[in-house]
Design an enzyme around this catalytic site. Sequence first.
Site, PDB file in Angstrom:
ATOM      1  N   ASP A 401       0.837  -1.191   0.000  1.00 13.97           N
ATOM      2  CA  ASP A 401       0.000   0.000   0.000  1.00 13.97           C
ATOM      3  C   ASP A 401       0.876   1.247   0.000  1.00 13.97           C
ATOM      4  OD1 ASP A 401      -2.255   1.579   0.078  1.00 13.97           O
ATOM      5  OD2 ASP A 401      -3.175   0.509   1.751  1.00 13.97           O
ATOM      6  N   GLU A 404       3.159   5.329  -3.503  1.00 10.63           N
ATOM      7  CA  GLU A 404       3.466   6.607  -4.174  1.00 10.63           C
ATOM      8  C   GLU A 404       4.698   7.296  -3.572  1.00 10.63           C
ATOM      9  OE1 GLU A 404       0.513   6.222  -2.500  1.00 10.63           O
ATOM     10  OE2 GLU A 404      -0.814   5.609  -4.107  1.00 10.63           O
ATOM     11  N   ASP A 474      -7.871   4.761  -3.664  1.00  9.54           N
ATOM     12  CA  ASP A 474      -8.996   4.819  -2.722  1.00  9.54           C
ATOM     13  C   ASP A 474     -10.144   5.630  -3.310  1.00  9.54           C
ATOM     14  OD1 ASP A 474      -7.293   3.403  -1.086  1.00  9.54           O
ATOM     15  OD2 ASP A 474      -6.689   5.143   0.089  1.00  9.54           O
TER      16      ASP A 474
END
Length: 801
Positions: A401, A404, A474
Amino acid sequence: MYKNKTILLLILTLFASNVWSQKYQETELGASTTINSVTTEIQFYSPEIVRVIKFPEGEIVNKQSLSVIKAPEKTDVKIGQNGQVVTLSSSALAVDLNLETGKITYRDAKGNLLFTEKDYGIQFTAVKDVDDDTYIVRQAFLLDKDEAIYGLGQHQKGTMNQRMQKLFLRQENMQICIPFFQSVKGYGLFWDNYSPTTFVDNLQETSFESQVGDCADYYFMYGANADGVIVGMRSLTGQAPMFPYWTFGYWQSKERYKSQDEIVGVVKKYREIGVPLDGIIQDWQYWGDNYHWNAMEFLNPAFPEPRKMINDIHNMNAHIIISCWESFGPKTKAFEIMDKKGMLLNFKTWPPSSEDKWPPDPAKPSGVKPYDVYNPEARDIYWDFMNRGIFSLGMDGWWLDSTEPDHLEVKEEDFDNKTYLGSFRKVRNAYPLMAVGGVSDHQRQTSANKRVFILTRSAFAGQQRYGANSWSGDVVSDWNVLRNQISGGLNFSLCGIPYWNCDIGGFFPWNYRGGVGNVAYRELYVRWLQFGAFTPMMRSHGTDTPREIWNFGEKESWEYNTIEKYINLRYCLLPYIYSTSWQVTANASSMMRALMMDFASDKKVLDINNEYMFGKSILVSPVTEPLYTENKKEGSTSDFSKVKSSKTYLPEGAEWYDFWSGVKLQGGQEVERPTPIDIMPLYVKAGSIIPMGPTVQYAAEKQDPIEIRIYPGANGTFVLYDDEKDNYNYEKGMYATIDLKWDDATKTLTIGDRKGKFPGMLKNRKFEVVVVNEKSGTGTEVSKTVKTINYSGEGIVVELR
């Protein structure tokens, strides 16, 4: 007098020719020159791929690409000159270099113009990047007025054609930034820079401008069509390995399973109710509190026996992956080691720092920090904790997760953080590539018995070589967001990275009061799940409301039945999907295919953003608007009294079959069909051969019989692929293929000799062949008119008149 003028003209011509000839040098890979104080190098990496490097005169550039792993091939390049233009030619391309303006132009072998830079199109602006002298780098190009381009990552704006846009390319949640585009003219361009970059396309020019660069560095590749361009991009940046077979089954997830008993119980209930399931995901906080964020240990007392948890799931023929982040809490062992070695980046990430969200630790006031993924030693440390704390217990894969990574309250000085490769600004966009690559490389070094599978939230060019499947982030539960997933995923795939997915139902159900208790949300979820069944990873996930099938209604309710129907359809299509994944690995193909990939000559498809091909045979037309419910604050309503319809454009150049009815339709037209809640429009191209597997509870339960559906109207071929399904022996040649060939004129199906073998191979197969029409071979029903073939590996010709 005339003779004197002729002599003078000849002298001037020879002088000019001599001047221009002195302005370039032949090199091992092409040519080099300096024009207007800019040195330009043209390097042929293959007959179809050209690298261009430009830098200010006098600078020394020795750049090592993070994305490109290809070494230049020995390529026969012929160099000639005509006045101020030098032409470098291979068997596939002619590259013209203007020695006056520096402009580079690309033509195909027939001389057709493909692409061109702008005259004087390169620009270097000297800047300071922390302690380094460097440049803002800008290169301008010119496109044809009506030329469509695709790619640039995933931006969820609902557009397929990326013309007339200004995009700031810097990785963030829900925005995947890849400085690559490909044209409908059959070429692609990869701008090999990792700093924040602005892409602009307008009536005047098309340009990339990067904040940090010692040089301009880009690759031009010609493939003649979209598939050919992707072949070039994969050749440059790496091929996509095979995923485990089970990963193409159904995945259940949510934010989050709060205990060992809960997650095991979910798998157990799926087995009890007879709905197929192959993967389940453990989200965050199994490590305990936020001080121990991403400790890569099961410190939460609700997970007392993690090895037993994994074994219990395996014993039910299911698999589990787990959430890991690229950051560490201040009380984790990894934080302590990396902090001492200067391997942590100092900016606000998720979750917010200890000063903001929980009482600060006097000894360690800093909060959670991302690690320096560019540092090979840091990647070693990361894997060491991951391996000892999780992988060694039998974990099947990873959910990486925030790759980035999350960057909260962004400040320009945050990019001054020093990494192993320079400032964070210099390498910002390559963070996901390095994070995912570190895990993938280490797992492969640790074990060859379990294929790498990484679910991750971001990507950069080349990430396909690391066994990663990126999801869209998300996203909010919303019909427009659902529609925008389609073009986002397709443009992402057109960058050469074939595996993409999204949270079925949307991550945040904020717009639907009551979540799963809201009938309007349930309609959105069901339609999203139908779309998810035709993506590379069918995964239900989100927060604030449960996502398991039994929460949507009782068995026989429209919600339950539709969800079950599409999960079962997904499993029936596994032979088709897995064989398609082999084409992705072996031939650089794509699973999710924008319509322009297969029907580029049909101008109507160039900007269609709500349809696509799944593999090369199935056209998917998701329903992206509510038909039977209305979402209201005072209470949502539903009305199923009248069946409504949906429209689909069928591309020109093929005939099509309605998957559900077997009705044959002509291409080049928009069709409308009834769309009850359990139907998502699907159309199969004439000439297709679709292998359909048996009804199962998990992917590997059984493989036979396979129903082979023939869609007549054109000749067709299909390669049925099989292997051990979860190791790397296929790289050693341990796999088997069966060529299927349909001759439409003679109405015969040729099942070829089996090629290859592998341990555990099913030697005798049962094929049930059906020619699709309105009475047989439709939908999910078992076909009635079939011809049964007992196949033992030897070729056979089946007549189906």
